[in-house]
Structure formats: structure tokens, C-alpha cells
Design a protein around this motif. Structure first.
Motif, PDB file in Angstrom:
ATOM      1  N   CYS A   1       1.989  -1.846  -1.784  1.00  0.00           N
ATOM      2  CA  CYS A   1       2.419  -2.404  -0.710  1.00  0.00           C
ATOM      3  C   CYS A   1       1.681  -2.155   0.522  1.00  0.00           C
ATOM      4  CB  CYS A   1       3.653  -2.299  -0.494  1.00  0.00           C
ATOM      5  SG  CYS A   1       4.842  -3.254  -2.070  1.00  0.00           S
TER       6      CYS A   1
ATOM      7  N   THR B   1       2.123   2.379  -9.106  1.00  0.00           N
ATOM      8  CA  THR B   1       2.564   3.033  -7.802  1.00  0.00           C
ATOM      9  C   THR B   1       2.228   4.816  -7.884  1.00  0.00           C
ATOM     10  OG1 THR B   1       4.136   1.554  -7.354  1.00  0.00           O
ATOM     11  CG2 THR B   1       4.285   3.132  -6.185  1.00  0.00           C
TER      12      THR B   1
ATOM     13  N   HIS C   1       2.688  -0.390 -16.538  1.00  0.00           N
ATOM     14  CA  HIS C   1       3.978  -0.365 -15.614  1.00  0.00           C
ATOM     15  C   HIS C   1       3.806  -0.400 -14.180  1.00  0.00           C
ATOM     16  CE1 HIS C   1       7.992   0.797 -14.968  1.00  0.00           C
ATOM     17  NE2 HIS C   1       8.437   0.188 -16.015  1.00  0.00           N
ATOM     18  N   PRO C   2       4.599  -0.857 -13.555  1.00  0.00           N
ATOM     19  CA  PRO C   2       4.576  -1.007 -12.178  1.00  0.00           C
ATOM     20  C   PRO C   2       4.771   0.322 -11.551  1.00  0.00           C
ATOM     21  CG  PRO C   2       5.971  -2.824 -12.856  1.00  0.00           C
ATOM     22  CD  PRO C   2       5.693  -2.059 -14.122  1.00  0.00           C
ATOM     23  N   ARG C   3       5.583   1.311 -12.258  1.00  0.00           N
ATOM     24  CA  ARG C   3       5.910   2.400 -11.742  1.00  0.00           C
ATOM     25  C   ARG C   3       4.511   3.490 -11.970  1.00  0.00           C
ATOM     26  NH1 ARG C   3      10.433   4.639 -14.435  1.00  0.00           N
ATOM     27  NH2 ARG C   3      11.337   3.246 -13.018  1.00  0.00           N
TER      28      ARG C   3
ATOM     29  N   ALA D   1       0.539  -5.069 -11.364  1.00  0.00           N
ATOM     30  CA  ALA D   1       0.702  -4.077 -12.628  1.00  0.00           C
ATOM     31  C   ALA D   1       0.642  -4.891 -14.027  1.00  0.00           C
ATOM     32  CB  ALA D   1       1.919  -3.226 -12.803  1.00  0.00           C
ATOM     33  N   ARG D   2       1.330  -5.959 -13.991  1.00  0.00           N
ATOM     34  CA  ARG D   2       1.449  -6.899 -15.298  1.00  0.00           C
ATOM     35  C   ARG D   2      -0.249  -7.317 -15.583  1.00  0.00           C
ATOM     36  NH1 ARG D   2       0.846 -11.920 -16.912  1.00  0.00           N
ATOM     37  NH2 ARG D   2       0.567 -12.831 -14.696  1.00  0.00           N
TER      38      ARG D   2
ATOM     39  N   SER E   1       3.445  -9.341  -6.162  1.00  0.00           N
ATOM     40  CA  SER E   1       4.180  -8.166  -5.880  1.00  0.00           C
ATOM     41  C   SER E   1       3.630  -6.889  -6.595  1.00  0.00           C
ATOM     42  CB  SER E   1       5.585  -8.010  -6.495  1.00  0.00           C
ATOM     43  OG  SER E   1       5.639  -8.449  -7.812  1.00  0.00           O
ATOM     44  N   ALA E   2       3.941  -5.515  -6.609  1.00  0.00           N
ATOM     45  CA  ALA E   2       3.293  -4.529  -7.196  1.00  0.00           C
ATOM     46  C   ALA E   2       3.561  -4.762  -8.854  1.00  0.00           C
ATOM     47  CB  ALA E   2       4.025  -3.127  -6.827  1.00  0.00           C
ATOM     48  N   THR E   3       4.706  -5.283  -9.038  1.00  0.00           N
ATOM     49  CA  THR E   3       5.054  -5.741 -10.584  1.00  0.00           C
ATOM     50  C   THR E   3       4.083  -6.752 -11.039  1.00  0.00           C
ATOM     51  OG1 THR E   3       7.463  -5.294 -10.104  1.00  0.00           O
ATOM     52  CG2 THR E   3       6.654  -6.591 -12.235  1.00  0.00           C
ATOM     53  N   GLU E   4       3.659  -7.912 -10.276  1.00  0.00           N
ATOM     54  CA  GLU E   4       2.565  -8.623 -10.591  1.00  0.00           C
ATOM     55  C   GLU E   4       1.352  -8.018 -10.851  1.00  0.00           C
ATOM     56  OE1 GLU E   4       0.932 -12.228 -12.330  1.00  0.00           O
ATOM     57  OE2 GLU E   4       2.814 -11.612 -12.146  1.00  0.00           O
TER      58      GLU E   4
ATOM     59  N   SER F   1       0.553   3.301  -1.400  1.00  0.00           N
ATOM     60  CA  SER F   1       1.421   2.512  -2.223  1.00  0.00           C
ATOM     61  C   SER F   1       0.582   1.019  -2.364  1.00  0.00           C
ATOM     62  CB  SER F   1       2.797   2.212  -2.087  1.00  0.00           C
ATOM     63  OG  SER F   1       2.953   1.318  -0.953  1.00  0.00           O
TER      64      SER F   1
END
Length: 128
Positions: free
Chosen positions: A67, A55, A50-52, A44-45, A39-42, A65
Motif C-alpha cells: 500500500c 507484505t 499469499h498476501p501476507r 499477491a494473487r 489491493s495487496a491481495t490482488e 508495504s
């Protein structure tokens, strides 16, 4: 001016790092070394942000984005596999983390406008 250039450089660094990480992840999916899509969160991690921020940075530097990038790469790889292999549509979907072939078909049709089977048939017809 130096701060602005440094900020731009950092944004370019994040974008480049994301694209490299995404390509590595696609390769891992295709080879079976990864079981599911990040995911975008992964992403970013793994980039320690931060995911935001990921993005927002990608939208600013590319207009797209995380995605969007993943979906386009998955579509391109799936199309290649449909043209070049005899793998079932379900097996192709599994490679990209779709445990339900129906979800892969919905994704593919939403992106390409036709189902994976229709795409495969159309590619075979153009070869004849």
C-alpha cells in the motif's frame, strides 16, 4: 549459506516482480485500461503468493508495504497531472479508481498535506 542466499534471491525476485507489476498497473490506470486499483491481495494473487507473504517480503526487503508503494506512486502521478494538465480534480481521481472526488481529495490531503486544488494553485504560482 546457500539456502540463505536462495531465500534472499527469492525475496528480491518477489520485490522486483511486485514493483514491475505495480508500474504496469499504474500505466493501465492512467490509460483507462484498468477500472480500479489493485489491493495487496490482488497483487499477491497475480504473483502466485499469499498476501501476507507479499507484505512481509516487501517490508523485509524495502521497509515498506504494498500500500505504501501504491500510495506514493498515485500521489506522484496525481501531482504530475495537476501540474501538467487541465484535467479536473475529479477526473484525476477517477483515473486512480476514486469514484467519489471527495475520497481522492482526502487521500491527497492526507499524503501531501494540502488539497489537490491547493497543490495545483501553488504550482501555478511558482511558475509565474
Amino acid at each position: 549459506m546457500a539456502l540463505s542466499q536462495a531465500a534472499l534471491t527469492r525475496k528480491e525476485e518477489i520485490t522486483t516482480s511486485f514493483l514491475q507489476l505495480m508500474e504496469e498497473h499504474i500505466a493501465d490506470l492512467l490509460s483507462g485500461r484498468a477500472e480500479g486499483r489493485f489491493s495487496a491481495t490482488e497483487f499477491a494473487r497475480r504473483l502466485y503468493i499469499h498476501p501476507r507473504h507479499l507484505t512481509n517480503t516487501l517490508r523485509e526487503t524495502t521497509g515498506r508495504s504494498p500500500c505504501d508503494f501504491m500510495e506514493q506512486r498515485i500521489l506522484a502521478e496525481a501531482q504530475q497531472m495537476l501540474r501538467a494538465t487541465e484535467l479536473s480534480i475529479a477526473d484525476i481521481g477517477y483515473r486512480f479508481g476514486y469514484n467519489d472526488p471527495t475520497n481522492f481529495t482526502k487521500f491527497f490531503k492526507g499524503m501531501a498535506g494540502i488539497t489537490p486544488l491547493q497543490y495545483r494553485k501553488s504550482q501555478r504560482e511558482t511558475k509565474i
